[in-house]
Design a protein around this motif. Structure first.
Motif, PDB file in Angstrom:
ATOM      1  N   GLN A  49      27.820  41.881  23.498  1.00 39.09           N
ATOM      2  CA  GLN A  49      27.647  40.702  23.917  1.00 39.09           C
ATOM      3  C   GLN A  49      28.282  39.402  23.758  1.00 39.09           C
ATOM      4  OE1 GLN A  49      26.366  41.128  19.221  1.00 39.09           O
ATOM      5  NE2 GLN A  49      24.034  41.066  20.145  1.00 39.09           N
ATOM      6  N   ARG A  50      29.676  40.157  23.643  1.00 37.07           N
ATOM      7  CA  ARG A  50      30.777  38.909  24.181  1.00 37.07           C
ATOM      8  C   ARG A  50      31.190  38.943  25.706  1.00 37.07           C
ATOM      9  NH1 ARG A  50      33.181  34.618  23.394  1.00 37.07           N
ATOM     10  NH2 ARG A  50      35.120  34.210  23.084  1.00 37.07           N
ATOM     11  N   VAL A  51      30.778  39.888  26.833  1.00 36.09           N
ATOM     12  CA  VAL A  51      31.127  39.611  28.037  1.00 36.09           C
ATOM     13  C   VAL A  51      29.685  39.085  28.211  1.00 36.09           C
ATOM     14  CG1 VAL A  51      31.152  41.354  29.755  1.00 36.09           C
ATOM     15  CG2 VAL A  51      31.753  42.094  28.308  1.00 36.09           C
ATOM     16  N   VAL A  52      28.808  39.393  28.004  1.00 37.84           N
ATOM     17  CA  VAL A  52      27.340  38.061  27.848  1.00 37.84           C
ATOM     18  C   VAL A  52      28.026  37.531  27.639  1.00 37.84           C
ATOM     19  CG1 VAL A  52      25.090  37.150  27.118  1.00 37.84           C
ATOM     20  CG2 VAL A  52      25.547  40.272  28.038  1.00 37.84           C
ATOM     21  N   SER A  53      28.094  36.575  26.397  1.00 38.80           N
ATOM     22  CA  SER A  53      28.305  34.952  26.345  1.00 38.80           C
ATOM     23  C   SER A  53      28.916  34.501  27.538  1.00 38.80           C
ATOM     24  CB  SER A  53      29.231  35.192  24.946  1.00 38.80           C
ATOM     25  OG  SER A  53      29.241  33.564  24.631  1.00 38.80           O
ATOM     26  N   LEU A  54      30.829  35.278  28.471  1.00 41.39           N
ATOM     27  CA  LEU A  54      31.280  35.056  28.525  1.00 41.39           C
ATOM     28  C   LEU A  54      31.033  34.831  29.825  1.00 41.39           C
ATOM     29  CD1 LEU A  54      34.476  37.082  27.635  1.00 41.39           C
ATOM     30  CD2 LEU A  54      33.994  34.734  27.314  1.00 41.39           C
ATOM     31  N   MET A  55      30.243  35.894  30.644  1.00 39.52           N
ATOM     32  CA  MET A  55      29.146  34.997  31.737  1.00 39.52           C
ATOM     33  C   MET A  55      28.420  34.348  31.817  1.00 39.52           C
ATOM     34  SD  MET A  55      29.061  39.486  33.260  1.00 39.52           S
ATOM     35  CE  MET A  55      29.071  38.870  34.888  1.00 39.52           C
ATOM     36  N   ASN A  56      27.980  34.158  30.344  1.00 36.14           N
ATOM     37  CA  ASN A  56      27.212  32.947  30.231  1.00 36.14           C
ATOM     38  C   ASN A  56      25.419  33.015  30.862  1.00 36.14           C
ATOM     39  OD1 ASN A  56      26.523  30.102  29.369  1.00 36.14           O
ATOM     40  ND2 ASN A  56      26.472  29.246  31.656  1.00 36.14           N
ATOM     41  N   ALA A  57      25.260  34.733  30.262  1.00 35.09           N
ATOM     42  CA  ALA A  57      23.667  35.218  30.566  1.00 35.09           C
ATOM     43  C   ALA A  57      22.214  34.846  29.794  1.00 35.09           C
ATOM     44  CB  ALA A  57      24.477  36.871  31.275  1.00 35.09           C
TER      45      ALA A  57
END
Length: 175
Positions: free
Chosen positions: A144-152
């Motif tokens: 979920q953090r990666v999704v957030s970092l990728m603005n997805a």
């Protein structure tokens, strides 16, 4: 002194490279599985998921099917059109409610499904369920953090591991 400053920077770059490599490996595994399905079975991942869902639950309305697999009704309708052309599904109006379109598998599809491979997420789910709950939560949190970092976060996606065209995605919105 410069070497002390460079070391933390190099460590961050190395970790960043490893994270990007892991993301790329996940994308590539999904893409390879999708290509395998198309080449050897003539179906995409989402098509296979739809057929398996109908097989599991029996005749369904298009809206029930879309809800069950977390895809939009219009996406499911497009996939069903392609599956109908191949002779895998039949659609008909509900006798009880003429507004509803009911989807049924054909005998040809039943035979196909008896030999079809499982969707990629089935293998993942079996392995994931074997993990301890703390590890499942740790993986969820990190992803979920990666999704957030990728603005997805705004992407409307289904829990299906498949690649395909993305209709409208601007990675720079809200950045």
């Amino acid at each position: 002194m410069n070497s002390n400053i460079a070391e933390p920077h190099q460590a961050v770059e190395m970790i960043t490279d490893q994270v990007l490599l892991a993301i790329r490996q996940i994308i590539q595994a999904i893409d390879l599985h999708s290509r395998y399905l198309v080449k050897h079975h003539g179906l995409t991942g989402p098509q296979l998921v739809i057929l398996k869902e109908i097989s599991k639950k029996g005749d369904l309305s298009v809206s029930e099917l879309a809800k069950a697999i977390s895809l939009s009704q219009s996406t499911v309708t497009g996939i069903l059109t392609r599956l109908e052309k191949r002779g895998f599904v039949m659609r008909h109006r509900s006798e009880a409610d003429k507004r509803k379109v009911i989807v049924r598998l054909t005998d040809k599809c039943e035979k196909f499904l008896a030999q079809a491979p499982p969707p990629l997420q089935d293998k993942f789910l079996v392995a994931f369920k074997d993990l301890e709950s703390w590890e499942q939560m740790m993986i969820l949190s990190a992803l979920q953090r990666v999704v957030s970092l990728m603005n997805a976060e705004a992407l409307d996606v289904a829990p299906i591991l498949a690649t395909g065209p993305i209709e409208s995605y601007d990675p720079f919105q809200n950045s």
